[in-house]
Design a protein around this motif. Sequence first.
Motif, PDB file in Angstrom:
ATOM      1  N   GLU A  80       9.107  10.509  -5.204  1.00 57.33           N
ATOM      2  CA  GLU A  80      10.494  10.795  -4.815  1.00 57.33           C
ATOM      3  C   GLU A  80      10.681  10.353  -3.380  1.00 57.33           C
ATOM      4  OE1 GLU A  80      11.566  14.904  -5.279  1.00 57.33           O
ATOM      5  OE2 GLU A  80      10.647  15.032  -7.252  1.00 57.33           O
ATOM      6  N   GLY A  81      11.934  10.140  -3.002  1.00 56.95           N
ATOM      7  CA  GLY A  81      12.257   9.824  -1.621  1.00 56.95           C
ATOM      8  C   GLY A  81      12.333   8.333  -1.356  1.00 56.95           C
ATOM      9  N   ALA A  82      12.519   8.017  -0.076  1.00 56.49           N
ATOM     10  CA  ALA A  82      12.710   6.626   0.342  1.00 56.49           C
ATOM     11  C   ALA A  82      11.697   6.241   1.404  1.00 56.49           C
ATOM     12  CB  ALA A  82      14.121   6.442   0.889  1.00 56.49           C
ATOM     13  N   LEU A  83      11.201   5.012   1.298  1.00 55.70           N
ATOM     14  CA  LEU A  83      10.244   4.446   2.249  1.00 55.70           C
ATOM     15  C   LEU A  83      10.814   3.148   2.788  1.00 55.70           C
ATOM     16  CD1 LEU A  83       7.406   4.153   3.573  1.00 55.70           C
ATOM     17  CD2 LEU A  83       6.652   3.098   1.428  1.00 55.70           C
ATOM     18  N   GLU A  84      10.805   3.005   4.116  1.00 61.20           N
ATOM     19  CA  GLU A  84      11.207   1.757   4.760  1.00 61.20           C
ATOM     20  C   GLU A  84      10.082   1.296   5.669  1.00 61.20           C
ATOM     21  OE1 GLU A  84      14.914   1.684   6.830  1.00 61.20           O
ATOM     22  OE2 GLU A  84      16.000   2.616   5.180  1.00 61.20           O
ATOM     23  N   ILE A  85       9.778   0.010   5.610  1.00 63.98           N
ATOM     24  CA  ILE A  85       8.788  -0.613   6.486  1.00 63.98           C
ATOM     25  C   ILE A  85       9.521  -1.698   7.273  1.00 63.98           C
ATOM     26  CG2 ILE A  85       6.627  -1.907   6.626  1.00 63.98           C
ATOM     27  CD1 ILE A  85       6.170   0.861   5.466  1.00 63.98           C
ATOM     28  N   CYS A  86       9.506  -1.588   8.584  1.00 64.14           N
ATOM     29  CA  CYS A  86      10.184  -2.550   9.468  1.00 64.14           C
ATOM     30  C   CYS A  86      11.635  -2.760   9.048  1.00 64.14           C
ATOM     31  CB  CYS A  86       9.413  -3.854   9.509  1.00 64.14           C
ATOM     32  SG  CYS A  86       7.771  -3.694  10.220  1.00 64.14           S
ATOM     33  N   GLY A  87      12.323  -1.677   8.706  1.00 62.37           N
ATOM     34  CA  GLY A  87      13.738  -1.740   8.348  1.00 62.37           C
ATOM     35  C   GLY A  87      14.029  -2.211   6.942  1.00 62.37           C
ATOM     36  N   ARG A  88      13.004  -2.510   6.159  1.00 59.71           N
ATOM     37  CA  ARG A  88      13.204  -2.980   4.785  1.00 59.71           C
ATOM     38  C   ARG A  88      12.855  -1.878   3.792  1.00 59.71           C
ATOM     39  NH1 ARG A  88      10.359  -8.913   5.055  1.00 59.71           N
ATOM     40  NH2 ARG A  88      11.589  -9.680   6.789  1.00 59.71           N
ATOM     41  N   LYS A  89      13.769  -1.582   2.906  1.00 59.93           N
ATOM     42  CA  LYS A  89      13.518  -0.560   1.896  1.00 59.93           C
ATOM     43  C   LYS A  89      12.462  -1.042   0.911  1.00 59.93           C
ATOM     44  CE  LYS A  89      18.008   1.456   2.297  1.00 59.93           C
ATOM     45  NZ  LYS A  89      18.692   2.619   1.911  1.00 59.93           N
ATOM     46  N   VAL A  90      11.511  -0.169   0.629  1.00 64.10           N
ATOM     47  CA  VAL A  90      10.451  -0.468  -0.334  1.00 64.10           C
ATOM     48  C   VAL A  90      10.741   0.386  -1.562  1.00 64.10           C
ATOM     49  CG1 VAL A  90       7.984  -0.419  -0.789  1.00 64.10           C
ATOM     50  CG2 VAL A  90       8.820  -0.963   1.510  1.00 64.10           C
ATOM     51  N   HIS A  91      11.233  -0.269  -2.622  1.00 60.16           N
ATOM     52  CA  HIS A  91      11.646   0.475  -3.813  1.00 60.16           C
ATOM     53  C   HIS A  91      11.152  -0.149  -5.114  1.00 60.16           C
ATOM     54  CE1 HIS A  91      14.708  -2.602  -4.314  1.00 60.16           C
ATOM     55  NE2 HIS A  91      14.987  -2.436  -3.040  1.00 60.16           N
ATOM     56  N   SER A  92      10.389  -1.227  -5.003  1.00 65.64           N
ATOM     57  CA  SER A  92       9.865  -1.882  -6.205  1.00 65.64           C
ATOM     58  C   SER A  92       8.578  -2.614  -5.828  1.00 65.64           C
ATOM     59  CB  SER A  92      10.881  -2.899  -6.750  1.00 65.64           C
ATOM     60  OG  SER A  92      11.033  -3.980  -5.849  1.00 65.64           O
ATOM     61  N   GLU A  93       7.873  -3.099  -6.823  1.00 63.70           N
ATOM     62  CA  GLU A  93       6.651  -3.865  -6.543  1.00 63.70           C
ATOM     63  C   GLU A  93       6.989  -5.133  -5.749  1.00 63.70           C
ATOM     64  OE1 GLU A  93       2.866  -5.036  -6.051  1.00 63.70           O
ATOM     65  OE2 GLU A  93       3.546  -3.076  -6.753  1.00 63.70           O
ATOM     66  N   ARG A  94       8.122  -5.751  -6.043  1.00 62.97           N
ATOM     67  CA  ARG A  94       8.534  -6.966  -5.322  1.00 62.97           C
ATOM     68  C   ARG A  94       8.758  -6.663  -3.839  1.00 62.97           C
ATOM     69  NH1 ARG A  94      13.204  -9.015  -3.682  1.00 62.97           N
ATOM     70  NH2 ARG A  94      14.442  -7.492  -4.795  1.00 62.97           N
ATOM     71  N   THR A  95       9.467  -5.576  -3.523  1.00 65.63           N
ATOM     72  CA  THR A  95       9.712  -5.246  -2.115  1.00 65.63           C
ATOM     73  C   THR A  95       8.442  -4.738  -1.439  1.00 65.63           C
ATOM     74  OG1 THR A  95      10.549  -3.051  -2.721  1.00 65.63           O
ATOM     75  CG2 THR A  95      12.174  -4.816  -2.458  1.00 65.63           C
ATOM     76  N   ALA A  96       7.548  -4.107  -2.206  1.00 60.34           N
ATOM     77  CA  ALA A  96       6.258  -3.673  -1.653  1.00 60.34           C
ATOM     78  C   ALA A  96       5.420  -4.886  -1.265  1.00 60.34           C
ATOM     79  CB  ALA A  96       5.515  -2.799  -2.655  1.00 60.34           C
ATOM     80  N   ARG A  97       5.383  -5.903  -2.136  1.00 60.78           N
ATOM     81  CA  ARG A  97       4.624  -7.124  -1.812  1.00 60.78           C
ATOM     82  C   ARG A  97       5.184  -7.804  -0.566  1.00 60.78           C
ATOM     83  NH1 ARG A  97       4.768  -8.091  -7.390  1.00 60.78           N
ATOM     84  NH2 ARG A  97       6.426  -9.580  -7.072  1.00 60.78           N
ATOM     85  N   ALA A  98       6.503  -7.772  -0.397  1.00 59.23           N
ATOM     86  CA  ALA A  98       7.118  -8.391   0.778  1.00 59.23           C
ATOM     87  C   ALA A  98       6.776  -7.622   2.052  1.00 59.23           C
ATOM     88  CB  ALA A  98       8.631  -8.475   0.595  1.00 59.23           C
ATOM     89  N   ALA A  99       6.574  -6.309   1.946  1.00 60.11           N
ATOM     90  CA  ALA A  99       6.284  -5.481   3.125  1.00 60.11           C
ATOM     91  C   ALA A  99       4.815  -5.524   3.528  1.00 60.11           C
ATOM     92  CB  ALA A  99       6.687  -4.037   2.848  1.00 60.11           C
ATOM     93  N   ARG A 100       3.924  -5.795   2.604  1.00 65.24           N
ATOM     94  CA  ARG A 100       2.479  -5.697   2.879  1.00 65.24           C
ATOM     95  C   ARG A 100       1.980  -6.576   4.019  1.00 65.24           C
ATOM     96  NH1 ARG A 100       1.398  -5.147  -3.408  1.00 65.24           N
ATOM     97  NH2 ARG A 100       1.857  -2.930  -3.524  1.00 65.24           N
ATOM     98  N   PRO A 101       2.459  -7.794   4.203  1.00 59.09           N
ATOM     99  CA  PRO A 101       1.963  -8.576   5.347  1.00 59.09           C
ATOM    100  C   PRO A 101       2.311  -7.963   6.705  1.00 59.09           C
ATOM    101  CG  PRO A 101       2.969 -10.024   3.730  1.00 59.09           C
ATOM    102  CD  PRO A 101       3.289  -8.611   3.310  1.00 59.09           C
ATOM    103  N   MET A 102       3.252  -7.024   6.740  1.00 62.04           N
ATOM    104  CA  MET A 102       3.650  -6.379   7.995  1.00 62.04           C
ATOM    105  C   MET A 102       2.841  -5.116   8.271  1.00 62.04           C
ATOM    106  SD  MET A 102       7.772  -6.797   7.802  1.00 62.04           S
ATOM    107  CE  MET A 102       7.994  -6.394   6.078  1.00 62.04           C
ATOM    108  N   ILE A 103       1.903  -4.775   7.381  1.00 56.58           N
ATOM    109  CA  ILE A 103       1.162  -3.517   7.473  1.00 56.58           C
ATOM    110  C   ILE A 103      -0.297  -3.806   7.793  1.00 56.58           C
ATOM    111  CG2 ILE A 103       0.416  -1.474   6.196  1.00 56.58           C
ATOM    112  CD1 ILE A 103       2.858  -1.930   4.358  1.00 56.58           C
ATOM    113  N   GLY A 104      -0.849  -3.042   8.703  1.00 60.41           N
ATOM    114  CA  GLY A 104      -2.277  -3.116   8.999  1.00 60.41           C
ATOM    115  C   GLY A 104      -2.880  -1.730   8.900  1.00 60.41           C
TER     116      GLY A 104
END
Length: 113
Positions: free
Chosen positions: A57-81
């Motif tokens: 439940e809830g909302a997760l944003e990484i660097c201002g981008r909403k992560v709500h699906s596998e596609r958006t999660a894959r896009a956010a991963r290069p910004m995470i260490g």
Amino acid sequence: MEPIASLSGIAQGHGRHQVITGLDWDLGVGVHGLLGPNGAGKTTLLRTLATIAPPQEGALEICGRKVHSERTARAARPMIGCFSVFPAWGGCRAGTAPGSRGRTGSAQGVVTW
């Protein structure tokens, strides 16, 4: 300054067992640590922040981008260490960052015991 990660109303757990409920947290730039007893949800929270386990439940944003699906999660991963300390290994070791294609690095001597 905008947070680098923002969690709003996050709930996360294992099956029916809720470990995290209603978490709101904005992470700014810097070094952050999690302390708590076994089973408190530290690893579960890190897995959620790393987009490995989507929030139940809830909302997760990484660097201002909403992560709500596998596609958006894959896009956010290069910004995470990720960095973990493993005292049993006799030093520090950089963890594998999602999206790093398995590369790890050594940080021996950065933290001493």
